[in-house]
Design a protein around this motif. Structure first.
Motif, mmCIF file in Angstrom:
data_model
loop_
_atom_site.group_PDB
_atom_site.id
_atom_site.type_symbol
_atom_site.label_atom_id
_atom_site.label_comp_id
_atom_site.label_asym_id
_atom_site.label_seq_id
_atom_site.Cartn_x
_atom_site.Cartn_y
_atom_site.Cartn_z
ATOM 1 N N ALA A 57 0.831 -1.208 0.000
ATOM 2 C CA ALA A 57 0.000 0.000 0.000
ATOM 3 C C ALA A 57 0.866 1.259 0.000
ATOM 4 N N LEU A 58 1.930 1.256 0.801
ATOM 5 C CA LEU A 58 2.823 2.417 0.845
ATOM 6 C C LEU A 58 3.513 2.640 -0.499
ATOM 7 N N ILE A 59 3.942 1.556 -1.129
ATOM 8 C CA ILE A 59 4.593 1.659 -2.437
ATOM 9 C C ILE A 59 3.613 2.177 -3.483
ATOM 10 N N ASP A 60 2.386 1.679 -3.442
ATOM 11 C CA ASP A 60 1.357 2.113 -4.390
ATOM 12 C C ASP A 60 1.076 3.613 -4.239
ATOM 13 N N VAL A 61 0.959 4.070 -3.009
ATOM 14 C CA VAL A 61 0.703 5.488 -2.773
ATOM 15 C C VAL A 61 1.896 6.328 -3.220
ATOM 16 N N GLY A 99 14.736 -3.389 1.866
ATOM 17 C CA GLY A 99 15.460 -2.465 1.004
ATOM 18 C C GLY A 99 14.678 -1.205 0.693
ATOM 19 N N LEU A 100 13.491 -1.086 1.255
ATOM 20 C CA LEU A 100 12.686 0.105 0.985
ATOM 21 C C LEU A 100 13.270 1.358 1.631
ATOM 22 N N ASP A 101 14.126 1.173 2.617
ATOM 23 C CA ASP A 101 14.785 2.337 3.209
ATOM 24 C C ASP A 101 15.736 2.999 2.212
ATOM 25 N N ARG A 102 16.106 2.285 1.167
ATOM 26 C CA ARG A 102 16.988 2.851 0.140
ATOM 27 C C ARG A 102 16.204 3.337 -1.085
#
Length: 107
Positions: free
Chosen positions: A66-70, A98-101
């Motif tokens: 959901a966070l990636i989609d937004v 790896g989303l922190d990067r």
């Protein structure tokens, strides 16, 4: 999961961020409502949307999705999405995936 929104004050220029504080669990049960609320926030957001993750106690793959989609939707609208103050749980999840990067992070 609780979403608390702090919209920019009236009359403030586009440089004032829209801040949304998330708390509780972001999982398959709360994903749809979270996504809907965040996409709705994009309609009144300035050019900067800040998600405060300091009170998030859990997040699963559907929550991350959901966070990636937004983030993608914000980018298409010229809005920068920034994650800030991740709780220890969120910091760990963002680091492991790896989303922190790949997502903008602020201290």
């Amino acid at each position: 999961m609780t979403v608390a929104t702090a919209s920019p004050p009236s009359g403030v220029g586009s440089s004032a961020p829209t801040v949304i504080r998330l708390s509780g669990e972001i999982d398959i049960l709360t994903r749809t409502a979270l996504r809907r609320r965040l996409l709705s926030a994009l309609h009144y957001s300035t050019n900067l949307l800040v998600l405060d993750l300091s009170e998030v106690s859990f997040c699963d793959a559907s929550g991350l999705s959901a966070l990636i989609d937004v983030q993608r939707r914000a980018r298409t609208q010229g809005i920068t999405l920034v994650l800030t103050a991740p709780s220890p749980c969120m910091s760990r999840i963002l680091h492991i995936t790896g989303l922190d990067r790949s997502m903008l992070m602020a201290a």
